[in-house]
Design an enzyme around this catalytic site. Structure first.
Site, mmCIF file in Angstrom:
data_model
loop_
_atom_site.group_PDB
_atom_site.id
_atom_site.type_symbol
_atom_site.label_atom_id
_atom_site.label_comp_id
_atom_site.label_asym_id
_atom_site.label_seq_id
_atom_site.Cartn_x
_atom_site.Cartn_y
_atom_site.Cartn_z
ATOM 1 N N ARG A 364 0.813 -1.221 0.000
ATOM 2 C CA ARG A 364 0.000 0.000 0.000
ATOM 3 C C ARG A 364 0.842 1.264 0.000
ATOM 4 O O ARG A 364 0.312 2.365 -0.081
ATOM 5 C CB ARG A 364 -0.943 0.004 1.208
ATOM 6 N N VAL A 365 2.138 1.109 0.103
ATOM 7 C CA VAL A 365 3.006 2.285 0.034
ATOM 8 C C VAL A 365 3.456 2.505 -1.394
ATOM 9 O O VAL A 365 3.553 3.631 -1.857
ATOM 10 C CB VAL A 365 4.210 2.104 0.982
#
Lengths: 497, 127
Positions: A364-365
């Site tokens: 998710r980064v």
């Protein structure tokens, strides 16, 4: 003065300066003992999670504070403790000794060294339980944590301060990814903490010797709660590990912590809770098994400059049964972490190792944790693989397809082959970038799928030998038309050979 | 596992019989014994009675104090030590030569260890 004289003088000094004081201790009496749990009467002023001292120096943690009794888990062997024995308060809430001397050592869940070397003497104690840093002390994740594994660094990049879950069935290569990541941290200014929870002692010994061989113990600490140790040690080990990591983070360092694995910690916590008579919930886990993991993983963070700029990157590992990622503990941890790396058994047996399911794995980064060159080249790789996955089903009808589809399938096959990597061979960022860039330029299209790795190896050797300056620029995060031109030239040079 | 500790039963008995007339007290005690039977705690009745005595004494401010000394104490010494701990004490004195010197005072929740043995142990740890 000779050595003996010095020792005698020091002893005399210590004895003379010794103050005689009456020892006042608050005590309780054991009324019930068994299965690593003790119930005591007395200990009226005992605090929650306080360490208690049992006969023989064994420690325990007070977990159940009731009106007339205190329930404690015993950290260690309990066969010598009898009903009626006296238990003392230590006044210390569960904490472990920390110091720079921990680097390169193997310790147990309460901080005692188990590698047979000298004891660690320090006056600094860090609490095992701590509230995670708040919102205002943090900064978004923006620096890469390179694992050295192409598939991860390109498609599921991890940044410093992120929590990325490694999840899969047994024997799918979860620990292998963790160890390769540690090996790749050499020279990256990272301190690594490997927490072995409930692992076979032989496995931990093998891992430590591998790390020593590769020189990784110079920046690594191993915290081990073996399978033969009582459940409370397995429960405690991840918290002790993150306490050690926080000690280094508070000094401004970047730390990588690996929990191998949290499933066993959940089992140990379930065992302890059932013995403490706490009501069981779904799958017999206690009601706060989510909190067990969430408070552990929240302590991994990226601190902003005002608070030292340190970070803790966490790689928790969860073992699933028969690929069931919808079970209780896996879904809990998936919702806590910033992404997951799925490893599948049939990919593993088909020869795709690391057995990453690129479609289901996510970070998710994402791009904020990648260097500029990697961001540029990874895009084409991701797209190509996604197209390949869609068309994979038609691959068997290769002869009846149109040229475009055929090309996507062939390219996809070679991409999958390129992402295979052997164990203990982490690759540097610039090596990965040039390799993937060559793929997008079609270097491997004319090569048979089985020879892709060989060609890649030769190409990388060629680049190291003839274009070191270009590689250095990429390593420093530079990218642009010039560099691309240089790479294209290099590729055509290599092809003509 | 028993439902409650003997001490808790003792507390319940004390509180439910406090300030009652003899006739009422008999009824309450009778009911209490029936409950013990239901809880299968009759075998622990002696313990419960002993705990009741201790609890009743505590409520009156009488602490149970146990003094262990290395040698015989002079008369009146034990009482004056105990007087420092509480007004009224239920005192018991033991002799244990292994302490080498000094005394160890044990109340229900605290241990005051002023023995030479403890001092030597502390010194050993420091060195």
């Amino acid at each position: 003065m000779s050595y003996t004289d010095q020792v005698i003088a020091s002893l005399k000094k210590n004895i003379e300066s010794f103050k005689k004081e009456v020892q006042i201790e608050e005590v309780g009496t054991v009324i019930e003992i068994g299965d690593g749990i003790a119930r005591m009467s007395g200990l009226e002023k005992c605090q929650a999670q306080e360490m208690l001292e049992f006969p023989g120096g064994t420690l325990g943690i007070a977990l159940n504070l009731q009106e007339e009794t205190v329930g404690a888990v015993i950290l260690g062997s309990y066969t010598h403790i009898k009903e009626g024995d006296m238990v003392k308060r230590t006044g210390r809430i569960m904490s472990i000794p920390v110091s720079d001397a921990l680097i390169g050592r193997v310790v147990n869940a309460i901080g005692e060294p188990i590698d047979g070397k000298s004891p660690i003497s320090t006056k600094t104690f860090y609490p095992v339980e701590r509230i995670a840093p708040g919102v205002m002390t943090r900064e978004p994740v923006n620096r890469p944590m390179q694992t050295g594994i192409k598939a991860i660094d390109a498609l599921i990049p991890i940044g410093r301060g992120q929590r990325e879950l490694i999840i899969g069935d047994r024997q799918t290569g979860k620990t292998a990814i963790a160890i390769d990541t540690i090996l790749n941290q050499k020279g990256q200014n990272m301190i690594c903490v490997y927490v072995a929870v409930g692992q076979k002692e032989s496995k931990v010994a093998r891992i430590v010797s591998k790390l020593q061989e590769a020189g990784a113990m110079e920046y690594t600490i191993v915290v081990s709660a073996g399978a033969s140790e009582p459940a409370p040690m397995s429960y405690l080990a991840p918290y002790s590990g993150v306490a050690i990591a926080e000690y280094f983070m508070d000094k401004g360092k970047d730390v990588l912590i690996i929990y191998d694995d949290l499933t066993k910690q959940a089992w140990a916590y379930r065992e302890m809770s059932l013995l403490l008579r706490r009501p069981p919930g779904r799958e017999a886990y206690p009601g706060d098994v989510f909190y067990l993991h969430s408070r552990l993983l929240e302590r991994a963070c990226n601190l902003n400059k005002e608070h030292g700029g340190g970070s803790i990157t966490a790689l928790p590992i969860i073992e699933t049964q028969a690929g069931d990622i919808s079970a209780y503990v896996p879904t809990n941890v998936i919702s806590i972490t910033d992404g997951q790396i799925f490893l599948e058994t049939d990919l593993f047996y088909r020869g795709i190792r690391p057995a990453l399911n690129v479609g289901l794995s996510v970070s998710r980064v994402g791009g904020s944790a990648q260097t500029k060159p990697m961001k540029k080249v990874a895009g084409s790789l991701k797209l190509g693989l996604a197209q390949f996955r869609e068309l994979e089903g038609f691959a068997q009808f290769a002869s009846d397809l149109d040229p475009e589809t055929k090309k996507s399938i062939e390219r996809g096959r070679r991409m999958t082959e390129l992402l295979k990597q052997s164990q203990y061979s982490p690759e540097s960022v610039e090596q990965q970038v040039v390799s993937i860039y060559a793929m997008s330029q079609g270097l491997y299209d004319a090569v048979d799928v089985s020879r892709v790795k060989e060609v890649e190896r030769k190409f990388v050797e060629f680049m190291r030998a003839s274009k070191p300056a270009l590689l250095e620029k990429i390593q420093n995060g530079e990218w642009g038309e010039e560099i691309e031109k240089g790479l294209k030239e290099a590729i055509s040079q290599f092809e003509s050979k | 596992m028993p439902k409650l500790l003997p001490r808790q039963y003792a507390k319940i008995l004390y509180e439910s019989t406090a300030g009652l007339s003899e006739k009422d007290m008999n009824a309450v005690v009778h009911a209490f014994v029936k409950i013990l039977k239901t809880h299968q705690m009759l075998s622990k009745a002696e313990r419960i009675i002993a705990e009741y005595e201790t609890y009743a004494k505590e409520q009156r401010g009488v602490e149970r104090v146990e003094i262990t000394s290395a040698r015989e104490l002079s008369p009146g010494d034990a009482e004056s030590i105990a007087a420092h701990i509480a007004h009224e004490t239920d005192l018991s004195v033991k002799i244990d030569p292994k302490l080498i010197g000094g005394v160890v005072i044990r109340t229900r929740n605290t241990v005051f260890d002023g023995s030479v043995r403890a001092q030597l142990e502390k010194l050993r740890q420091q060195l």
